[in-house]
Design a protein around this motif. Structure first.
Motif, PDB file in Angstrom:
ATOM      1  N   SER A 172       0.834  -1.203   0.000  1.00 17.18           N
ATOM      2  CA  SER A 172       0.000   0.000   0.000  1.00 17.18           C
ATOM      3  C   SER A 172       0.874   1.262   0.000  1.00 17.18           C
ATOM      4  CB  SER A 172      -0.891  -0.017   1.239  1.00 17.18           C
ATOM      5  OG  SER A 172      -1.231   1.278   1.603  1.00 17.18           O
TER       6      SER A 172
ATOM      7  N   SER B 206       0.290   4.061   1.103  1.00 21.48           N
ATOM      8  CA  SER B 206       0.214   4.854   2.337  1.00 21.48           C
ATOM      9  C   SER B 206       1.275   4.409   3.345  1.00 21.48           C
ATOM     10  CB  SER B 206      -1.183   4.795   2.937  1.00 21.48           C
ATOM     11  OG  SER B 206      -1.518   3.490   3.280  1.00 21.48           O
ATOM     12  N   ILE B 207       1.748   3.171   3.221  1.00 20.82           N
ATOM     13  CA  ILE B 207       2.813   2.727   4.127  1.00 20.82           C
ATOM     14  C   ILE B 207       4.099   3.503   3.835  1.00 20.82           C
ATOM     15  CG2 ILE B 207       4.331   0.773   4.628  1.00 20.82           C
ATOM     16  CD1 ILE B 207       1.892  -0.946   4.693  1.00 20.82           C
TER      17      ILE B 207
ATOM     18  N   GLU C  70       4.099   6.451   2.549  1.00 20.65           N
ATOM     19  CA  GLU C  70       3.841   7.830   2.985  1.00 20.65           C
ATOM     20  C   GLU C  70       4.051   7.965   4.489  1.00 20.65           C
ATOM     21  OE1 GLU C  70       0.660   8.775  -0.565  1.00 20.65           O
ATOM     22  OE2 GLU C  70      -0.068   8.515   1.472  1.00 20.65           O
ATOM     23  N   ALA C  71       3.584   6.940   5.214  1.00 22.04           N
ATOM     24  CA  ALA C  71       3.796   6.956   6.660  1.00 22.04           C
ATOM     25  C   ALA C  71       5.292   6.966   6.964  1.00 22.04           C
ATOM     26  CB  ALA C  71       3.125   5.743   7.296  1.00 22.04           C
TER      27      ALA C  71
ATOM     28  N   MET D 121       8.292  -6.704   3.523  1.00 20.36           N
ATOM     29  CA  MET D 121       6.963  -6.843   2.930  1.00 20.36           C
ATOM     30  C   MET D 121       6.955  -7.863   1.792  1.00 20.36           C
ATOM     31  SD  MET D 121       4.689  -4.742   4.394  1.00 20.36           S
ATOM     32  CE  MET D 121       3.455  -4.197   3.246  1.00 20.36           C
TER      33      MET D 121
END
Lengths: 350, 292
Positions: B185, B187-188, B190-191, B210
């Protein structure tokens, strides 16, 4: 702690402008909620603050400093994502610690911080667990703890409660309000749910199609909506709005502002209609009243009417709102306001 | 009543019977027969002259130099192919993981060798590796580098076979790793950016863990496959020169007519080695592989 400012910010995706020349100031230490229908640009604004999708032109200022060229990790902001974006291969402890490690915080301090934060959010017993073994609410807390532990000057939250069940959502709402009170930092919260916005915000920024519709505290947003969009976005059911039939002006009133009675009352606005539907919600009942000038939703404390019954809707003068042909609010001090009131009085029992 | 219960008892076995028959016939029987053959001095011409000799075949295997030579060749080949393919396909996959038209084109190009028969590939490479007229030496000379003897010298032959195998297999593994990378993802990442993680750290701490299940799968599958290499060796070198590219399966193949018992025993040994290696992989690496 920090204030945030957008100065003539434009953002386009594939040459399509999503936000154009937007100016906005988010006050230091306030809980600001960006709300609007999906695709209105609220998440885009949030991601611009974070630096994840930098603006196409214009500048974003954090604490008066232009951060356009500063990497996300160095802006002093922390973000809670809608899907939490927890690192699935790391334990809860490693998740919370990751940002600290990258910022070269010493081991002793790190351990202390992680333990105190995890105690605060109730994750202390789960520190060595993998995220996949946690429930939705616990994952949400991991995401919160990960943000809190960095002691950011700005908290960004992108619909953080939308993946939780209804009960937990209400509980987390209260916890977030308390958290904001305790930390006193700037919170910027994105949601499409106006109830969340109303319940948590110090200031609501309502957006539609990339344009800010109104920026006000919840009570003002509710009582004095600055245009038809705001009036119909905030409140359940939304404000009743109908054509006045003069100069393209519209009038509107909140469902709970109207009185429903079997006999015509002496309010300024009065209308005869037939109850079309009835929703009994326990503490209140919502009726849909159909008449010649349209259908109106009426919220009553008492459950006195049945479907197909005839009833009178009455609204006192001070509860009426008028919107001009441009859909903007017509203030009571405006010279034409009185004329519209009279026009409405002339349509009694329509 | 009793009849009904009996039926219920046997029904599941009846249901799986066809599949079990297939497994028995095509998996269990050949393995058992392999083990049976390995214990005999088996005579293919006259079965009656076959003689049970116990573990003598195995004793012979472990006392013969050519077995150790082909074993060490196989180990070197496997290590070379696995390490090179994993590293290269990882690098290429990271490069190709961004979705763009150009990347899709490149990926299709890299995958193409996988569609072509290994025999054709081996033949083409055989031709290119020809020391005097081949394309590879032509390129080396053009670049001012010393030419190589490729398959004709016992020093470079094994390396040449490894090169062809890596070239042929890489596209398939790139495909698997690209798919794994694209399933992470965004967003990971981005985090991680908000957590101020450097690119290197993101790669080591987020990307690699991952995709570890896929990498582990590739490692196991490729090790097993490489231990059983045959076709490239058969077409390109025939185990030569001077046994420099003789691998275990080719060794078995060489002994198939002269001494089938001995060849079977070698097959059993190969099976044991692969089983042991897979077991070791699972023991050593299972903690580093993150299934979700």
């Amino acid at each position: 702690m920090a204030s945030i400012e957008f100065v003539r910010v434009t953002k386009s995706f594939d040459k399509q402008e999503v936000i154009k020349d937007l100016d906005l100031k988010i006050e230091d230490g306030k809980f600001t909620v960006l709300v609007g229908p999906s695709g209105c640009g609220k998440t885009t604004l949030l991601r611009m603050i974070a630096g994840l999708d930098p603006q196409t032109s214009g500048s974003v200022l954090i604490n008066g400093k232009d951060v356009s060229r500063i990497a996300p990790g160095q802006r002093g902001v922390a973000m809670v994502f809608q899907n939490y974006a927890i690192y699935p291969t790391m334990s809860v402890r490693e998740n919370i610690e990751f940002g600290l490690k990258n910022n070269k915080v010493g081991k002793a301090e790190r351990t202390e911080l992680v333990e105190s934060i995890s105690r605060a959010v109730g994750l202390y017993d789960y520190l060595d667990r993998k995220p996949s073994t946690l429930s939705g609410g616990q994952r949400q807390r991991v995401a919160l703890a990960r943000a809190m532990v960095k002691k950011p000057s700005v908290f960004l939250m992108d619909e953080p409660l939308s993946n939780l069940d209804a009960k937990l959502r209400v509980q987390m709402r209260i916890e977030l309000i308390e958290l904001h009170k305790k930390l006193g930092t700037t919170f910027v919260y994105v949601t499409h749910d106006q109830v969340e916005a109303m319940s948590m915000a110090d200031t609501i920024v309502l957006m539609n199609k990339g344009v800010i519709q109104q920026e006000a505290p919840p009570d003002r947003m509710y009582r004095q909506p600055s245009n038809c969009f705001t009036a119909q976005f905030i409140g359940v059911p939304p404000m009743n709005i109908a054509e006045l039939g003069a100069n393209g002006v519209k009038y509107g009133f909140r469902p709970e502002s109207a009185n429903l009675s079997a006999e015509p009352g002496d309010e300024l606005f009065s209308l005869r209609g037939r109850i079309a539907t009835r929703e009994m919600l326990g503490s209140e009942t919502i009726y849909q009243v159909r008449s010649g000038s349209g259908a109106f939703m009426i919220k009553c404390r008492e459950d006195l009417f049945a479907v197909d019954q005839e009833a009178y809707v009455g609204v006192p003068a001070d509860k009426l709102n008028f919107f001009g042909p441009d859909e903007r609010r017509i203030e009571a001090r405006d010279s034409s306001y009185r004329d519209y009131l009279e026009a409405l009085r002339g349509q009694r029992h329509g | 009543m009793d009849k009904k219960r009996l039926g219920e008892l046997f029904r599941p076995y009846l249901m799986i019977a066809p599949a079990m028959a297939g497994i028995c016939l095509f998996v269990l029987y050949p393995i058992i027969f392999l083990g049976y053959l390995s214990l005999y001095d088996y005579n293919l011409m006259n079965k009656a002259k076959s003689k049970f000799i116990g573990f003598e075949n195995f004793a012979e295997i472990f006392s013969r130099g050519d077995f150790y030579k082909s074993l060490s060749n196989t180990v070197i080949y496997t290590a070379g192919v696995v390490v090179l393919t994993l590293l290269l396909s990882l690098v290429i996959a990271v490069w190709l993981s961004k979705k763009s038209k150009f990347n899709v084109f490149v990926q299709a190009g890299i995958f193409t060798p996988h569609v072509v028969s290994i025999v054709s590939i081996a033949l083409v490479w055989l031709w290119m590796m020809e020391p005097n007229l081949g394309f590879l030496n032509y390129v080396l000379k053009a670049l001012g580098l010393p030419p190589s003897q490729w398959l004709q010298s016992s020093e470079s032959a094994l390396m040449s076979v490894i090169l062809v195998s890596v070239w042929q297999g890489i596209g398939y593994y790139v495909l698997i790793i690209v798919a794994a990378l694209q399933s992470i993802s965004p967003s990971i990442y981005e985090a991680a950016a908000l957590d101020n993680a450097s690119k290197l750290k993101v790669f080591w701490k987020i990307t690699l863990p991952m995709i570890s299940p896929q990498l582990f799968f590739i490692l196991v599958i490729m090790t097993i496959g490489s231990f059983k290499v045959f076709d490239t060796v058969k077409v390109m070198t025939g185990g030569g020169p001077n046994n420099a590219t003789n691998t275990l399966v080719y060794y078995i193949f060489e002994n198939r007519t002269t001494n089938i018992g001995y060849a079977s025993a070698t097959g059993v040994v190969l099976m044991m080695i692969i089983a042991l290696l897979t077991f070791v992989y699972f023991r050593l690496l299972s903690r580093r592989v993150h299934y979700q």
